[in-house]
Design a protein around this motif. Sequence first.
Motif, PDB file in Angstrom:
ATOM      1  N   ASP A   9       0.859  -1.173   0.000  1.00 18.45           N
ATOM      2  CA  ASP A   9       0.000   0.000   0.000  1.00 18.45           C
ATOM      3  C   ASP A   9       0.901   1.230   0.000  1.00 18.45           C
ATOM      4  N   VAL A  10       1.283   1.666  -1.190  1.00 22.77           N
ATOM      5  CA  VAL A  10       2.172   2.809  -1.328  1.00 22.77           C
ATOM      6  C   VAL A  10       1.435   3.861  -2.135  1.00 22.77           C
ATOM      7  N   THR A  11       1.330   5.057  -1.570  1.00 25.12           N
ATOM      8  CA  THR A  11       0.672   6.155  -2.257  1.00 25.12           C
ATOM      9  C   THR A  11       1.633   6.746  -3.272  1.00 25.12           C
ATOM     10  N   ALA A  12       1.168   6.916  -4.477  1.00 20.62           N
ATOM     11  CA  ALA A  12       2.017   7.453  -5.536  1.00 20.62           C
ATOM     12  C   ALA A  12       2.340   8.915  -5.265  1.00 20.62           C
ATOM     13  N   GLU A  13       3.633   9.210  -5.196  1.00 20.20           N
ATOM     14  CA  GLU A  13       4.072  10.589  -5.039  1.00 20.20           C
ATOM     15  C   GLU A  13       4.095  11.296  -6.386  1.00 20.20           C
ATOM     16  N   HIS A  14       4.217  10.525  -7.441  1.00 18.89           N
ATOM     17  CA  HIS A  14       4.305  11.046  -8.792  1.00 18.89           C
ATOM     18  C   HIS A  14       3.253  10.349  -9.633  1.00 18.89           C
ATOM     19  N   PRO A  15       2.128  11.011  -9.917  1.00 19.46           N
ATOM     20  CA  PRO A  15       1.091  10.370 -10.738  1.00 19.46           C
ATOM     21  C   PRO A  15       1.658   9.988 -12.108  1.00 19.46           C
ATOM     22  N   ILE A  16       1.328   8.797 -12.543  1.00 16.52           N
ATOM     23  CA  ILE A  16       1.867   8.267 -13.786  1.00 16.52           C
ATOM     24  C   ILE A  16       0.728   7.992 -14.764  1.00 16.52           C
ATOM     25  N   ASP A  17       0.912   8.448 -15.985  1.00 18.65           N
ATOM     26  CA  ASP A  17      -0.008   8.107 -17.069  1.00 18.65           C
ATOM     27  C   ASP A  17       0.477   6.767 -17.621  1.00 18.65           C
ATOM     28  N   GLU A  32      16.452   6.079 -21.840  1.00 13.41           N
ATOM     29  CA  GLU A  32      15.990   7.016 -20.817  1.00 13.41           C
ATOM     30  C   GLU A  32      16.413   6.561 -19.418  1.00 13.41           C
ATOM     31  N   ILE A  33      16.341   5.262 -19.159  1.00 16.87           N
ATOM     32  CA  ILE A  33      16.772   4.743 -17.863  1.00 16.87           C
ATOM     33  C   ILE A  33      18.269   4.982 -17.678  1.00 16.87           C
ATOM     34  N   ALA A  34      19.049   4.788 -18.723  1.00 15.68           N
ATOM     35  CA  ALA A  34      20.499   5.006 -18.646  1.00 15.68           C
ATOM     36  C   ALA A  34      20.834   6.458 -18.322  1.00 15.68           C
ATOM     37  N   ALA A  35      19.940   7.378 -18.676  1.00 16.59           N
ATOM     38  CA  ALA A  35      20.173   8.802 -18.432  1.00 16.59           C
ATOM     39  C   ALA A  35      19.667   9.262 -17.055  1.00 16.59           C
ATOM     40  N   LEU A  36      19.025   8.371 -16.312  1.00 20.96           N
ATOM     41  CA  LEU A  36      18.508   8.720 -14.985  1.00 20.96           C
ATOM     42  C   LEU A  36      19.641   8.852 -13.973  1.00 20.96           C
ATOM     43  N   PRO A  37      19.375   9.553 -12.863  1.00 19.48           N
ATOM     44  CA  PRO A  37      20.365   9.592 -11.784  1.00 19.48           C
ATOM     45  C   PRO A  37      20.687   8.177 -11.309  1.00 19.48           C
ATOM     46  N   ILE A  71      10.995   4.531  -6.110  1.00 20.50           N
ATOM     47  CA  ILE A  71      12.047   4.725  -7.118  1.00 20.50           C
ATOM     48  C   ILE A  71      11.475   4.547  -8.517  1.00 20.50           C
ATOM     49  N   VAL A  72      10.712   3.491  -8.713  1.00 20.29           N
ATOM     50  CA  VAL A  72      10.131   3.227 -10.035  1.00 20.29           C
ATOM     51  C   VAL A  72       9.141   4.325 -10.406  1.00 20.29           C
ATOM     52  N   GLN A  73       8.315   4.758  -9.470  1.00 19.03           N
ATOM     53  CA  GLN A  73       7.363   5.834  -9.743  1.00 19.03           C
ATOM     54  C   GLN A  73       8.085   7.122 -10.113  1.00 19.03           C
ATOM     55  N   ARG A  74       9.108   7.450  -9.359  1.00 21.72           N
ATOM     56  CA  ARG A  74       9.863   8.675  -9.627  1.00 21.72           C
ATOM     57  C   ARG A  74      10.539   8.587 -10.995  1.00 21.72           C
ATOM     58  N   GLY A  75      11.166   7.454 -11.280  1.00 22.54           N
ATOM     59  CA  GLY A  75      11.820   7.272 -12.577  1.00 22.54           C
ATOM     60  C   GLY A  75      10.844   7.363 -13.732  1.00 22.54           C
ATOM     61  N   LYS A  76       9.694   6.741 -13.586  1.00 20.37           N
ATOM     62  CA  LYS A  76       8.680   6.816 -14.639  1.00 20.37           C
ATOM     63  C   LYS A  76       8.240   8.264 -14.872  1.00 20.37           C
ATOM     64  N   ALA A  77       8.048   9.011 -13.785  1.00 19.80           N
ATOM     65  CA  ALA A  77       7.626  10.411 -13.907  1.00 19.80           C
ATOM     66  C   ALA A  77       8.675  11.236 -14.648  1.00 19.80           C
ATOM     67  N   ILE A  78       9.935  11.026 -14.332  1.00 22.36           N
ATOM     68  CA  ILE A  78      11.018  11.736 -15.016  1.00 22.36           C
ATOM     69  C   ILE A  78      11.039  11.384 -16.501  1.00 22.36           C
ATOM     70  N   ILE A  79      10.941  10.099 -16.795  1.00 17.01           N
ATOM     71  CA  ILE A  79      10.964   9.660 -18.190  1.00 17.01           C
ATOM     72  C   ILE A  79       9.779  10.221 -18.965  1.00 17.01           C
ATOM     73  N   LEU A  80       8.605  10.209 -18.365  1.00 20.92           N
ATOM     74  CA  LEU A  80       7.430  10.764 -19.051  1.00 20.92           C
ATOM     75  C   LEU A  80       7.599  12.263 -19.320  1.00 20.92           C
ATOM     76  N   ALA A  84       7.768  13.751 -23.111  1.00 18.57           N
ATOM     77  CA  ALA A  84       6.765  14.753 -23.485  1.00 18.57           C
ATOM     78  C   ALA A  84       7.453  16.023 -24.012  1.00 18.57           C
ATOM     79  N   GLN A  85       8.566  16.394 -23.387  1.00 13.88           N
ATOM     80  CA  GLN A  85       9.297  17.575 -23.820  1.00 13.88           C
ATOM     81  C   GLN A  85       9.956  17.372 -25.179  1.00 13.88           C
TER      82      GLN A  85
END
Length: 87
Positions: A9-17, A32-37, A71-80, A84-85
């Motif tokens: 039960d983890v609340t998403a800090e970064h909403p993901i489409d 994109e994953i390779a470019a992540l922190p 971590i996965v939620q944050r990474g997905k948000a960054i990638i999205l 988009a940009q």
Amino acid sequence: MANDTFDLDVTAEHPIDDEAFAAIDRDRLVAEIAALPSDLRAGMTGILVDGRTYSDVSQELGIRQPELVRIVQRGKAIILRRTAQAG
């Protein structure tokens, strides 16, 4: 791709489409994953590229599963945001 089901039960800090994320092709996702922190890369690779379980990856990384989910939620948000940009 990875099995995104888990019993935490983890609340998403970064909403993901999820639909937009699923539309990213594998080569772009890997790039994109390779470019992540560095603190995001191993978890993202284990779950999204290698298709491993949250339990397996969290044990390997020595972190709790809720932290891996974040971590996965944050990474997905960054990638999205990046895709988009890029248009």
